[in-house]
Scaffold this motif. Structure first.
Motif, PDB file in Angstrom:
ATOM      1  N   CYS A  26       0.865  -0.843   0.000  1.00  0.00           N
ATOM      2  CA  CYS A  26       0.000   0.000   0.000  1.00  0.00           C
ATOM      3  C   CYS A  26       0.751   0.732   0.000  1.00  0.00           C
ATOM      4  O   CYS A  26       1.008  -0.199   0.813  1.00  0.00           O
ATOM      5  N   ASP A  28      -3.223  10.709  -5.264  1.00  0.00           N
ATOM      6  CA  ASP A  28      -3.576  10.619  -6.672  1.00  0.00           C
ATOM      7  C   ASP A  28      -2.832  11.662  -7.488  1.00  0.00           C
ATOM      8  O   ASP A  28      -3.005  11.734  -8.700  1.00  0.00           O
ATOM      9  N   GLU A 195       5.147   8.641  -5.345  1.00  0.00           N
ATOM     10  CA  GLU A 195       4.083   9.624  -5.229  1.00  0.00           C
ATOM     11  C   GLU A 195       4.521  10.743  -4.294  1.00  0.00           C
ATOM     12  O   GLU A 195       5.583  10.677  -3.677  1.00  0.00           O
ATOM     13  N   ALA A 208       3.106   4.015  -4.798  1.00  0.00           N
ATOM     14  CA  ALA A 208       1.950   3.193  -5.149  1.00  0.00           C
ATOM     15  C   ALA A 208       2.453   1.894  -5.756  1.00  0.00           C
ATOM     16  O   ALA A 208       3.454   1.879  -6.480  1.00  0.00           O
ATOM     17  N   SER A 209       1.759   0.792  -5.443  1.00  0.00           N
ATOM     18  CA  SER A 209       2.099  -0.518  -6.000  1.00  0.00           C
ATOM     19  C   SER A 209       0.899  -1.076  -6.745  1.00  0.00           C
ATOM     20  O   SER A 209      -0.207  -1.107  -6.201  1.00  0.00           O
ATOM     21  N   GLU A 210       1.117  -1.506  -7.958  1.00  0.00           N
ATOM     22  CA  GLU A 210       0.028  -2.043  -8.782  1.00  0.00           C
ATOM     23  C   GLU A 210       0.219  -3.539  -8.988  1.00  0.00           C
ATOM     24  O   GLU A 210       1.328  -4.014  -9.223  1.00  0.00           O
ATOM     25  N   THR A 221      -4.447  -0.800  -7.409  1.00  0.00           N
ATOM     26  CA  THR A 221      -3.314  -0.053  -6.881  1.00  0.00           C
ATOM     27  C   THR A 221      -3.516   0.259  -5.414  1.00  0.00           C
ATOM     28  O   THR A 221      -4.591   0.693  -5.005  1.00  0.00           O
ATOM     29  N   HIS A 223      -1.453   1.960  -1.716  1.00  0.00           N
ATOM     30  CA  HIS A 223      -0.556   3.075  -1.445  1.00  0.00           C
ATOM     31  C   HIS A 223       0.124   2.980  -0.091  1.00  0.00           C
ATOM     32  O   HIS A 223      -0.474   2.495   0.881  1.00  0.00           O
ATOM     33  N   TYR A 237       0.364   2.138   5.414  1.00  0.00           N
ATOM     34  CA  TYR A 237      -0.129   1.400   4.252  1.00  0.00           C
ATOM     35  C   TYR A 237      -1.646   1.466   4.266  1.00  0.00           C
ATOM     36  O   TYR A 237      -2.281   0.979   5.201  1.00  0.00           O
ATOM     37  N   PRO A 249      -9.720   6.472  -7.591  1.00  0.00           N
ATOM     38  CA  PRO A 249      -8.442   6.775  -6.939  1.00  0.00           C
ATOM     39  C   PRO A 249      -8.612   7.072  -5.458  1.00  0.00           C
ATOM     40  O   PRO A 249      -9.650   7.553  -5.020  1.00  0.00           O
ATOM     41  N   THR A 251      -5.798   7.652  -1.664  1.00  0.00           N
ATOM     42  CA  THR A 251      -4.426   7.925  -1.254  1.00  0.00           C
ATOM     43  C   THR A 251      -4.137   7.323   0.117  1.00  0.00           C
ATOM     44  O   THR A 251      -5.023   6.804   0.777  1.00  0.00           O
TER      45      THR A 251
END
Length: 265
Positions: A26, A28, A195, A208-210, A221, A223, A237, A249, A251
Motif C-alpha cells: 500500500c 492521486d 508519489e 503506489a504498488s500495482e 493499486t 498506497h 499502508y 483513486p 491515497t
C-alpha cells in the motif's frame, strides 16, 4: 431479492483485494519531489532509540483520531521471515506494506486505523428487502473506508537513515515490479510508482504498488508511505476496498499520517 453476478463478484473482489493488501502494498497527484524535509543527519542532534514499550506509547491509540477506530493489527505476517521477494532490494517495500519494520530495527510495533462511516439508509434494511442495485451500492459503500496499517520502528546509530534510503532506492529500483511471497502465497506486483509524500518528519517518501487482483477486476493499486522521525521510522499502508472495487483513486490516509506525526514529535 435477486442478486446480480456483479454483486457476487463484488463480494469476491473484496476478499481478493484484502488478501493483496496484507502481503503487498500500500496521492492521486504524483510528484518527483517525494521526500519531505531531507536535512542531513550529520548536522542533526543525536536522536533517541525507543524500546517497544516506548513505541507503544507513541503509536496512535483508540480515541486519539476522531472518526477512526484504532486496534491491534491482525492478519499480517507475524515475522519478517514470512515475507520474501524475487529481488532482495525490493524487500523493504514489501516489509513496509505488511506491517513489518523495513530494516533491522531495535524495536517495533503496529496498529490498524480504520475510518468509521455513518450508517446509510440501506444499512437499516435486511438483505431480503434490498433491491438489486441497492445491494451492490450498499456493499460498495460499506467497504468505501480507509484502512491503514501504521507501524513504528526504532533504530540505533545511522540505521534509520540507512533504512529510509533503502526504501527510497527500492521505489526507484523496483519500478518494474517484483514478486512478493508471504505465508507461501505469491503475489506479482507489476509496477511501483513514486508519489508525493506528506512532508512530515525529517524525510518522507510515498509510493503506489500495482498488481493483478482478479480476472474481472484486473489491476488494482494500493498506497504506502515511509516517514523518518530521527531514529524512528513510521510506515503507513492504506487500502480502500470500495475504491478498488469501483476503480476510483484514493491515497494514503492523510488524517492518520498527520495525527501520528503530531504524537511522535
Amino acid at each position: 431479492m435477486k442478486r446480480s453476478s456483479g454483486a457476487r463478484i463484488g463480494a469476491t473482489l473484496a476478499v481478493s483485494a484484502l488478501s493483496l493488501a496484507l502481503i503487498t502494498g500500500c496521492s492521486d497527484e504524483g510528484s518527483d519531489d517525494t521526500k519531505g524535509s531531507s536535512e542531513s543527519s550529520s548536522s542533526a542532534p543525536a536522536a533517541k532509540t525507543y524500546t517497544v514499550a516506548e513505541l507503544q506509547k507513541l503509536i496512535l491509540a483508540q480515541g486519539e483520531v476522531d472518526g477512526y477506530k484504532v486496534a491491534k493489527t491482525v492478519g499480517a505476517p507475524e515475522t519478517k521471515d514470512e515475507v520474501t521477494t524475487s529481488d532482495e532490494k525490493c524487500r523493504p517495500l514489501a516489509l513496509a506494506m505488511s506491517a513489518q519494520a523495513p530494516g533491522d530495527a531495535k524495536a517495533e510495533t503496529t496498529v490498524t486505523v480504520t475510518q468509521e462511516k455513518a450508517p446509510t439508509d440501506t444499512a437499516s434494511k435486511s438483505l431480503e428487502d434490498l433491491e438489486e442495485g441497492e445491494f451492490e451500492d450498499s456493499l460498495t459503500d460499506a467497504m468505501n473506508v480507509s484502512v491503514t496499517l501504521v507501524g513504528l520502528s526504532s533504530y540505533e546509530g545511522d540505521a534509520a537513515q540507512e533504512t529510509f534510503k533503502s526504501v527510497s532506492d527500492a521505489v526507484e529500483g523496483c519500478s518494474g515490479g517484483f514478486t512478493v511471497t508471504a505465508d507461501g502465497e505469491k503475489q506479482k506486483l507489476t509496477k511501483v510508482t513514486a508519489e508525493k509524500g506528506s512532508g512530515t518528519g525529517d524525510e518522507s517518501i510515498a509510493f503506489a504498488s500495482e498488481g493483478e487482483m482478479d480476472e474481472e477486476m484486473g489491476a488494482g493499486t494500493v498506497h504506502a508511505e515511509v516517514v523518518r522521525h530521527g531514529n524512528t521510522l513510521a510506515t503507513y499502508y492504506t487500502i480502500n476496498i470500495g475504491a478498488l472495487m469501483t476503480q476510483k483513486p484514493y491515497t494514503v490516509d492523510g488524517t492518520v499520517v498527520t495525527a501520528q506525526a503530531k504524537k511522535i514529535k
